[in-house]
Design a protein around this motif. Structure first.
Motif, PDB file in Angstrom:
ATOM      1  N   PRO A  74       0.806  -1.271  -0.058  1.00  0.00           N
ATOM      2  CA  PRO A  74      -0.007  -0.105  -0.112  1.00  0.00           C
ATOM      3  C   PRO A  74       0.849   1.276  -0.099  1.00  0.00           C
ATOM      4  CG  PRO A  74       0.017  -1.157   2.106  1.00  0.00           C
ATOM      5  CD  PRO A  74       0.541  -1.958   1.231  1.00  0.00           C
ATOM      6  N   ASP A  75       2.215   1.129   0.135  1.00  0.00           N
ATOM      7  CA  ASP A  75       3.071   2.416   0.348  1.00  0.00           C
ATOM      8  C   ASP A  75       3.311   2.712  -1.343  1.00  0.00           C
ATOM      9  OD1 ASP A  75       3.099   2.540   3.109  1.00  0.00           O
ATOM     10  OD2 ASP A  75       5.059   1.571   3.285  1.00  0.00           O
ATOM     11  N   PHE A  76       3.105   1.917  -2.096  1.00  0.00           N
ATOM     12  CA  PHE A  76       3.175   2.188  -3.657  1.00  0.00           C
ATOM     13  C   PHE A  76       1.833   2.656  -4.057  1.00  0.00           C
ATOM     14  CE2 PHE A  76       7.183   0.058  -2.603  1.00  0.00           C
ATOM     15  CZ  PHE A  76       7.905   0.535  -3.467  1.00  0.00           C
ATOM     16  N   GLN A  77       1.785   3.608  -4.851  1.00  0.00           N
ATOM     17  CA  GLN A  77       0.564   4.079  -5.502  1.00  0.00           C
ATOM     18  C   GLN A  77       0.639   4.291  -7.006  1.00  0.00           C
ATOM     19  OE1 GLN A  77      -0.661   7.423  -3.043  1.00  0.00           O
ATOM     20  NE2 GLN A  77      -0.832   6.248  -1.280  1.00  0.00           N
ATOM     21  N   THR A  78      -0.480   4.761  -7.619  1.00  0.00           N
ATOM     22  CA  THR A  78      -0.428   5.208  -8.912  1.00  0.00           C
ATOM     23  C   THR A  78       0.024   6.608  -9.076  1.00  0.00           C
ATOM     24  OG1 THR A  78      -1.782   4.934 -11.065  1.00  0.00           O
ATOM     25  CG2 THR A  78      -2.833   5.866  -8.930  1.00  0.00           C
ATOM     26  N   GLU A  79       0.361   7.004 -10.270  1.00  0.00           N
ATOM     27  CA  GLU A  79       0.806   8.173 -10.669  1.00  0.00           C
ATOM     28  C   GLU A  79       0.219   8.606 -12.191  1.00  0.00           C
ATOM     29  OE1 GLU A  79       1.751  11.281 -10.363  1.00  0.00           O
ATOM     30  OE2 GLU A  79       2.129  11.011  -7.991  1.00  0.00           O
ATOM     31  N   LEU A  80       0.409   9.944 -12.525  1.00  0.00           N
ATOM     32  CA  LEU A  80      -0.284  10.134 -13.709  1.00  0.00           C
ATOM     33  C   LEU A  80       0.150   9.405 -14.982  1.00  0.00           C
ATOM     34  CD1 LEU A  80      -1.728  12.573 -15.372  1.00  0.00           C
ATOM     35  CD2 LEU A  80       0.483  13.743 -15.404  1.00  0.00           C
ATOM     36  N   ASP A 141      -3.530   8.579 -24.513  1.00  0.00           N
ATOM     37  CA  ASP A 141      -3.925   7.023 -24.095  1.00  0.00           C
ATOM     38  C   ASP A 141      -2.748   6.432 -23.184  1.00  0.00           C
ATOM     39  OD1 ASP A 141      -1.861   6.936 -25.972  1.00  0.00           O
ATOM     40  OD2 ASP A 141      -2.758   5.712 -27.271  1.00  0.00           O
ATOM     41  N   THR A 142      -1.917   7.432 -22.590  1.00  0.00           N
ATOM     42  CA  THR A 142      -1.015   6.848 -21.748  1.00  0.00           C
ATOM     43  C   THR A 142      -1.219   7.276 -20.231  1.00  0.00           C
ATOM     44  OG1 THR A 142       0.547   8.319 -21.969  1.00  0.00           O
ATOM     45  CG2 THR A 142       0.792   6.428 -23.574  1.00  0.00           C
ATOM     46  N   ILE A 143      -2.447   7.838 -20.139  1.00  0.00           N
ATOM     47  CA  ILE A 143      -2.819   8.291 -18.687  1.00  0.00           C
ATOM     48  C   ILE A 143      -3.109   7.111 -17.910  1.00  0.00           C
ATOM     49  CG2 ILE A 143      -4.445   9.622 -17.538  1.00  0.00           C
ATOM     50  CD1 ILE A 143      -4.579  11.936 -19.542  1.00  0.00           C
ATOM     51  N   SER A 144      -2.913   7.040 -16.728  1.00  0.00           N
ATOM     52  CA  SER A 144      -3.119   6.021 -15.614  1.00  0.00           C
ATOM     53  C   SER A 144      -4.648   6.053 -15.824  1.00  0.00           C
ATOM     54  CB  SER A 144      -2.595   6.232 -14.134  1.00  0.00           C
ATOM     55  OG  SER A 144      -1.068   6.173 -14.504  1.00  0.00           O
ATOM     56  N   GLN A 145      -5.211   4.724 -15.344  1.00  0.00           N
ATOM     57  CA  GLN A 145      -6.428   4.336 -15.044  1.00  0.00           C
ATOM     58  C   GLN A 145      -7.431   5.449 -14.119  1.00  0.00           C
ATOM     59  OE1 GLN A 145      -8.188   2.086 -17.116  1.00  0.00           O
ATOM     60  NE2 GLN A 145      -5.928   2.149 -18.006  1.00  0.00           N
ATOM     61  N   ASN A 146      -6.689   5.831 -13.276  1.00  0.00           N
ATOM     62  CA  ASN A 146      -7.416   6.779 -11.998  1.00  0.00           C
ATOM     63  C   ASN A 146      -8.160   7.753 -12.557  1.00  0.00           C
ATOM     64  OD1 ASN A 146      -7.967   8.398  -9.954  1.00  0.00           O
ATOM     65  ND2 ASN A 146      -6.279   7.633  -8.446  1.00  0.00           N
ATOM     66  N   PRO A 147      -9.459   7.852 -12.418  1.00  0.00           N
ATOM     67  CA  PRO A 147     -10.288   8.918 -12.941  1.00  0.00           C
ATOM     68  C   PRO A 147      -9.611  10.392 -12.712  1.00  0.00           C
ATOM     69  CG  PRO A 147     -11.536   7.360 -11.977  1.00  0.00           C
ATOM     70  CD  PRO A 147     -10.334   7.089 -11.692  1.00  0.00           C
ATOM     71  N   ARG A 148      -9.209  10.604 -11.520  1.00  0.00           N
ATOM     72  CA  ARG A 148      -8.593  11.931 -11.074  1.00  0.00           C
ATOM     73  C   ARG A 148      -7.841  12.445 -12.237  1.00  0.00           C
ATOM     74  NH1 ARG A 148      -6.833  15.017  -6.760  1.00  0.00           N
ATOM     75  NH2 ARG A 148      -5.024  16.363  -7.154  1.00  0.00           N
ATOM     76  N   TYR A 149      -6.843  11.672 -13.011  1.00  0.00           N
ATOM     77  CA  TYR A 149      -5.977  12.151 -13.830  1.00  0.00           C
ATOM     78  C   TYR A 149      -6.616  12.635 -15.282  1.00  0.00           C
ATOM     79  CZ  TYR A 149      -2.958   9.783 -10.734  1.00  0.00           C
ATOM     80  OH  TYR A 149      -2.363   9.381  -9.538  1.00  0.00           O
ATOM     81  N   SER A 150      -7.729  11.859 -15.568  1.00  0.00           N
ATOM     82  CA  SER A 150      -8.266  12.126 -16.834  1.00  0.00           C
ATOM     83  C   SER A 150      -9.173  13.338 -16.365  1.00  0.00           C
ATOM     84  CB  SER A 150      -9.210  10.997 -17.197  1.00  0.00           C
ATOM     85  OG  SER A 150      -8.464   9.851 -17.790  1.00  0.00           O
TER      86      SER A 150
END
Length: 487
Positions: A74-80, A141-150
């Motif tokens: 959990p200390d590792f997370q997604t980024e943009l 199309d290389t943006i991460s899946q997290n909706p925040r980034y889109s």
């Protein structure tokens, strides 16, 4: 990149409601600063590091979802970007052998993460900008899946009303455009956190601003972008341009940028949050209708101030104020966002030691540095050091124009050492990590300088082949945890 949000569309009514709630949060925050008990008994320091993912050849690996599943920490997370991940190191008091424990823990954690990510064909690299990036890696199309980034990308492009323009003049010149904020994903950083009391926050923020240029000079690590050699810390102009919501006309009118050094020394943390609300429209107007912050405060609770915090997370100050809650008590931190990631764990900890020690001495000084130095001089130091790196000249009160390395060697290292002792760090511990900064200055070598020299030595007609080969050597030094001045 801040708090997660759900995918959604925003109406004009959403923006009006959000503005009203943010202003209510700001009023409550002002009251809390004078009335509430903030957590100040045992101030913590913390660290976040962003990573690039590469394949066996050193090219970007668009696999962060698979990597995070494989690491399962959990200390590792997604980024943009899909070639980015972030690691959060648990905050702790800075005393005794805390720096050595940080180094050992980071190395162990990263070694385990590398072993697991390698099984899905990706490797972790700490560097300010991945030099093997090509334009196709910075597409929408290389943006991460997290909706925040889109959502962020959509809102920034909508605010601009046009594509994002990147124009950086360095050793070479890069001009390109983007229909998303993906160029921002090229910027990977180390973020240092220092907790402070409300009455001392302004001193720690001002001190952090004053030394930001020095940090860049000794630790620059992003000389290449899209095959071009640009600034020694190209992250700085790239991030400033990639997240800019202003059209050319708004820039000409003097509208403030969202990636911001600031424009003045402050007297309170409230100054920064008030500027956020006064100057910047919402990018993500998500309102928490379940909490009325005033009701919570008057009932003896600690309000989340969710809207104020979310808004703060979309204004990218190089030294950002943080309001957070831990154990039911509010606390304040300065988030120092100046440094690139890498090049090694030991270099990262040395950079942290230099910052934590120096900012402590300056913030607690009887005669504040910022009373002797204009804010514009600090900003000029910042951008000049980003461009020139280890060769930068800076302005310093009582000295005038001076090589940053000379300033560090003659004045700032002893101050950083005193600051670390004031935190409670063992003297031998302080000596060990600050010696790394000292040797960089004596050798005239940081990671950006090393990379640029290696590229000159290779000097073939195939720029990307040279970049891959140099990155392979860089990864070897990173894996061995040898300070970059010894490479």
């Amino acid at each position: 990149m801040g708090e997660d949000v759900e995918a959604q569309e925003f109406t004009r009514a959403d923006r009006t409601r959000y503005r009203e709630k943010v202003r209510r949060c700001l009023d409550v925050f002002e009251r809390m600063l004078s009335e509430s008990a903030f957590d100040t008994d045992d101030p913590y320091t913390g660290l976040e590091v962003e990573f690039n993912l590469v394949d066996d050849a050193g090219d970007p690996a668009l696999r962060n979802a698979e990597v995070l599943d494989a690491i399962a920490d959990p200390d590792f997370q997604t980024e943009l970007g899909q070639f980015n991940v972030e690691m959060n190191w648990p905050p702790a008091p800075l005393r005794g052998s805390a720096l050595s424990r940080m180094e050992a823990g980071l190395r162990d954690t990263l070694n385990q993460a590398e072993t697991r990510s390698a099984k899905v064909g990706a490797h972790l690299v700490m560097i300010g900008i991945l030099p093997t990036l090509r334009p196709e890696h910075l597409a929408e199309d290389t943006i991460s899946q997290n909706p925040r980034y889109s959502l962020l990308s959509e809102q920034i492009l909508a605010a601009r009303g046009e594509d994002i323009s990147i124009d950086i003049r360095g050793v070479e010149r890069l001009r390109t455009t983007s229909d998303s904020i993906m160029p921002e994903a090229a910027c990977t950083s180390t973020q240092l956190h220092v907790q402070t009391t409300p009455d001392r926050f302004a001193a720690y923020w001002n001190a952090s601003q004053a030394i930001s240029g020095i940090q860049l000079a000794v630790a620059a690590n992003s000389p290449y972008l899209l095959g071009k050699q640009l600034w020694r810390e190209t992250r700085i102009p790239l991030f400033e341009q990639a997240a800019d919501t202003r059209s050319e006309e708004l820039k000409a009118q003097g509208v403030r940028p969202r990636v911001w050094f600031g424009e003045r020394w402050i007297t309170s943390v409230f100054d920064l949050f008030e500027e956020n609300v006064r100057y910047f429209p919402a990018l993500l107007p998500v309102t928490d209708d379940e909490e009325d912050p005033l009701t919570v405060l008057e009932a003896g609770g600690t309000p989340n101030l969710a809207e104020l915090r979310l808004h703060n997370g979309t204004i990218y100050r190089w030294n950002r104020p943080i309001y957070d809650i831990s154990g039911g008590l509010p606390h304040l931190r300065v988030e120092n966002r100046v440094l690139a990631a890498g090049p090694t764990v030991v270099d990262t900890v040395a950079n942290a030691a230099f910052y934590f020690g120096l900012v402590r001495t300056l913030a607690e000084s009887d005669r504040p540095l910022w009373s002797q130095m204009s804010f514009s001089a600090a900003e000029e130091n910042f951008h000049h050091a980003a461009q020139r790196g280890i060769e930068a000249e800076v302005y310093w009160p009582g000295v005038g124009r001076v090589r940053a390395t000379e300033l560090v060697l003659r004045r700032l290292l002893p101050m950083a050492h005193d600051g670390l002792l004031a935190w409670g760090v063992d003297s031998a511990e302080a000596d060990r990590y600050l010696a790394i900064i000292e040797q960089r200055c004596l050798e005239g070598t940081n990671a950006a300088e090393w990379f640029a020299r290696q590229m000159v030595e290779r000097g073939s007609d195939e720029r990307y082949d040279d970049l891959r080969a140099t990155l392979a050597d860089y990864r070897s030094g990173m894996a061995d945890n040898r300070p970059v001045h010894t490479w």
